[in-house]
Design an enzyme around this catalytic site. Structure first.
Site, mmCIF file in Angstrom:
data_model
loop_
_atom_site.group_PDB
_atom_site.id
_atom_site.type_symbol
_atom_site.label_atom_id
_atom_site.label_comp_id
_atom_site.label_asym_id
_atom_site.label_seq_id
_atom_site.Cartn_x
_atom_site.Cartn_y
_atom_site.Cartn_z
ATOM 1 N N LYS A 125 0.860 -1.183 0.000
ATOM 2 C CA LYS A 125 0.000 0.000 0.000
ATOM 3 C C LYS A 125 0.891 1.226 0.000
ATOM 4 O O LYS A 125 2.041 1.153 0.453
ATOM 5 C CB LYS A 125 -0.900 0.002 1.253
ATOM 6 N N ASP A 165 -6.869 4.553 -4.707
ATOM 7 C CA ASP A 165 -7.579 4.412 -3.428
ATOM 8 C C ASP A 165 -8.197 5.788 -3.181
ATOM 9 O O ASP A 165 -8.398 6.553 -4.148
ATOM 10 C CB ASP A 165 -6.604 4.000 -2.310
HETATM 11 P P1 NDP Z 1 -13.111 8.044 -2.695
HETATM 12 O O1 NDP Z 1 -12.020 9.023 -2.510
HETATM 13 O O2 NDP Z 1 -13.676 7.855 -4.056
HETATM 14 O O3 NDP Z 1 -14.332 8.373 -1.702
HETATM 15 C C1 NDP Z 1 -14.178 8.445 -0.328
HETATM 16 C C2 NDP Z 1 -15.495 8.839 0.284
HETATM 17 O O4 NDP Z 1 -15.389 8.762 1.703
HETATM 18 C C3 NDP Z 1 -15.910 10.255 -0.033
HETATM 19 O O5 NDP Z 1 -17.307 10.328 -0.074
HETATM 20 C C4 NDP Z 1 -15.361 11.034 1.167
HETATM 21 O O6 NDP Z 1 -16.046 12.259 1.405
HETATM 22 C C5 NDP Z 1 -15.636 10.047 2.277
HETATM 23 N N1 NDP Z 1 -14.708 10.265 3.396
HETATM 24 C C6 NDP Z 1 -13.363 10.406 3.354
HETATM 25 N N2 NDP Z 1 -12.861 10.610 4.581
HETATM 26 C C7 NDP Z 1 -13.914 10.587 5.412
HETATM 27 C C8 NDP Z 1 -14.063 10.741 6.801
HETATM 28 N N3 NDP Z 1 -13.025 10.971 7.597
HETATM 29 N N4 NDP Z 1 -15.315 10.626 7.312
HETATM 30 C C9 NDP Z 1 -16.376 10.385 6.513
HETATM 31 N N5 NDP Z 1 -16.294 10.255 5.186
HETATM 32 C C10 NDP Z 1 -15.094 10.356 4.652
HETATM 33 O O7 NDP Z 1 -12.543 6.661 -2.115
HETATM 34 P P2 NDP Z 1 -13.020 5.187 -2.419
HETATM 35 O O8 NDP Z 1 -14.485 5.133 -2.590
HETATM 36 O O9 NDP Z 1 -12.137 4.638 -3.474
HETATM 37 O O10 NDP Z 1 -12.595 4.438 -1.067
HETATM 38 C C11 NDP Z 1 -13.447 4.372 0.076
HETATM 39 C C12 NDP Z 1 -12.958 3.300 1.013
HETATM 40 O O11 NDP Z 1 -12.949 2.040 0.322
HETATM 41 C C13 NDP Z 1 -11.537 3.458 1.551
HETATM 42 O O12 NDP Z 1 -11.469 2.900 2.836
HETATM 43 C C14 NDP Z 1 -10.712 2.612 0.592
HETATM 44 O O13 NDP Z 1 -9.499 2.187 1.165
HETATM 45 C C15 NDP Z 1 -11.668 1.449 0.394
HETATM 46 N N6 NDP Z 1 -11.422 0.647 -0.790
HETATM 47 C C16 NDP Z 1 -11.460 1.222 -2.032
HETATM 48 C C17 NDP Z 1 -11.276 0.428 -3.139
HETATM 49 C C18 NDP Z 1 -11.429 0.974 -4.512
HETATM 50 O O14 NDP Z 1 -11.383 0.172 -5.464
HETATM 51 N N7 NDP Z 1 -11.646 2.259 -4.708
HETATM 52 C C19 NDP Z 1 -10.941 -1.006 -3.022
HETATM 53 C C20 NDP Z 1 -11.005 -1.513 -1.658
HETATM 54 C C21 NDP Z 1 -11.216 -0.687 -0.605
HETATM 55 P P3 NDP Z 1 -15.405 13.644 0.892
HETATM 56 O O15 NDP Z 1 -15.700 13.698 -0.584
HETATM 57 O O16 NDP Z 1 -16.099 14.670 1.687
HETATM 58 O O17 NDP Z 1 -13.926 13.574 1.184
#
Ligand code: NDP
Length: 443
Positions: A125, A165
């Site tokens: 990572k 990510d």
């Molecule tokens: P994105 O950046 O696309 O989206 C993240 C989302 O989470 C946004 O809506 C963001 O809101 C919100 N967010 C971020 N920080 C916080 C916080 N502290 N409290 C509440 N909401 C928060 O990321 P992904 O969708 O790609 O990833 C989301 C999760 O899934 C992560 O844990 C990632 O590690 C995991 N993941 C992702 C994969 C992928 O293929 N994308 C694969 C496996 C796991 P805002 O826009 O306001 O920042």
């Protein structure tokens, strides 16, 4: 006194400043207690001590120039945790909260997740404390180029294949891929999540959210339930959350709430995904704007409040430790029957305890969000073969992988006498595959 406490103590002593990493290690070690009872020889091989220590940790300076001509400095990370079953594989996260503890916890989880996919991928990572929010395209490009200038020394299609990510989507992967190609004069599958015209895989964008729903569906069906007519909450509104919403809705669920880091929207008619996608994928706007477009929807400040909404199914898809013990009790009291993690480690240990002691079906992220990395693995395969599969082919393979993961974690939990404990099932099944490979390869 547990059998593995001495390993836990050594990990705590060596990583005292890394709370997220310690949380992830403790959970895995707790699951392995029943494994070493059955297979005491694991203790003499030192394989557990070895698996909790990264093979390599790289930290580097990333300097770049902003649009005002001012020099900015960020910190870059890549933790190459384990390569026993394949090249290191895992995403890059760009978010101000990124530090070594978070990268190590994510890299550690990735080892077992990748093993569960059945594909040959090790765990790693990386990322940076760079905040892409509010930056121009030019600033993002210059940051990504500087980041890749250093990272390129440590990665390669047979060594380490990063992906996206939080904060790293198609745009960032594009700038990093372009820089790698210039530096190496080489067009190879060194990153996944690429654009479709230059080596990307169809269905990668949808994969984590879709995969989460495929696994959840398999878990529900195994317990005589389905998504049909189930009121569902999805935290986050990023890549994982949006496609989880799409697939859950297709499977019959009514998704009534989604969030971002500022607050959540409640839409009693079911989230209008076209509006959500336009706001989040195109305009990169705050979720609060949803209520100015969709009548009947309401906005509440504070993202954690989403768990107060009554639901049957909860899919946390935002970030680590976003659902705590109090939120878990509220979900339970509101009649929630299943929780499956789209994000990495979104539920705190206290929340997991609440679910497991009250028969709420609970799928941990290392199993339920493995669809993203599984499809990245399929992207690597297509790159190696110099060909690309149709959306339907990739989606069918993804569904099969997620159903296989559910069968694997469920069977493993039964085999070790902890039926329906999918945390133990995932940790043990993932661990055994990697540990056996490490033992075969010697110290
Ligand atoms: P994105 O950046 O696309 O989206 C993240 C989302 O989470 C946004 O809506 C963001 O809101 C919100 N967010 C971020 N920080 C916080 C916080 N502290 N409290 C509440 N909401 C928060 O990321 P992904 O969708 O790609 O990833 C989301 C999760 O899934 C992560 O844990 C990632 O590690 C995991 N993941 C992702 C994969 C992928 O293929 N994308 C694969 C496996 C796991 P805002 O826009 O306001 O920042």
């Amino acid at each position: 006194m547990k059998k593995l406490d001495y390993i836990k103590d050594a990990v705590i002593a060596r990583n005292a400043n890394d709370p997220e990493f310690l949380q992830a290690v403790e959970e895995v070690l707790d699951s392995l207690e029943i494994v070493v009872e059955k297979r005491p020889e694991l203790l003499t091989t030192g394989v557990i001590e070895r698996i909790v220590e990264p093979e390599r940790q790289i930290m580097f300076r990333v300097s770049w120039v902003d649009d005002k001509g001012v020099v900015q400095v960020n910190r870059g990370f890549r933790v190459q945790f384990n390569s026993a079953i394949g090249p290191y594989k895992g995403g890059l996260r760009f978010h101000p909260s990124v530090n070594l503890s978070i990268v190590k916890f994510l890299g550690f989880e990735q080892i077992f997740k990748n093993a569960l996919t059945t594909l040959p991928m090790g765990g790693g990572k990386g990322g940076s404390d760079f905040d892409p929010k509010g930056k121009t395209d030019g600033e993002i490009m210059r940051f990504c180029q500087s980041f890749m200038t250093e990272l390129s020394r440590h990665i390669g299609q047979f060594t380490d294949v990063p992906a996206g990510d939080i904060g790293v989507g198609g745009r960032e992967i594009g700038y990093m891929f372009g820089q790698y190609k210039k530096l190496r004069n080489e067009f190879s599958g060194v990153l996944t999540g690429k654009g479709l015209t230059w080596g990307g895989s169809l269905a990668r964008t949808e994969a984590t959210g879709y995969g989460l729903c495929y696994l959840t569906d398999a878990m529900l069906k195994d317990h005589n339930e389905t998504f049909m007519n189930k009121t569902t909450l999805i935290s986050g509104s990023g890549n994982v959350a949006i496609y989880a919403c799409q697939k859950a809705t297709a499977l019959g669920a009514k998704v009534v709430a989604m969030s971002d880091s500022q607050g959540f929207v409640y839409d009693p008619n079911g989230i209008n995904l076209d509006v959500m996608k336009e706001l989040k994928e195109v305009k990169r706007a705050r979720i609060s704007e949803y209520v100015t477009i969709v009548s009947g929807a309401t906005y509440t400040a504070g993202c954690a409040n989403i768990w107060n909404v009554k639901c049957d199914i909860a899919l946390p898809c935002a970030t680590q430790n976003e659902l705590d013990g109090t939120a878990a009790k509220t979900l339970l009291n509101n009649g929630c029957i299943a929780v499956a993690e789209g994000a990495n480690m979104p539920c705190t240990p206290e929340a997991i305890e609440v679910f497991q002691t009250n028969n709420v079906l609970y799928a941990p992220g290392k199993a339920s969000n493995a669809g993203g990395v599984a499809t990245s693995g399929l992207e690597m395969t297509q790159n190696s073969m110099r060909m690309s599969w149709s959306f339907e082919e990739v989606d069918a393979k993804l569904k099969e992988i997620m159903e296989t993961i559910y069968a694997d974690i469920s069977t493993t939990a039964k085999e070790f006498g902890v039926e329906d404990n999918f945390v133990a099932g995932a940790n043990i099944a993932g661990f055994l595959k990697v540990a056996d490979a490490m033992i075969s390869q010697g110290i």
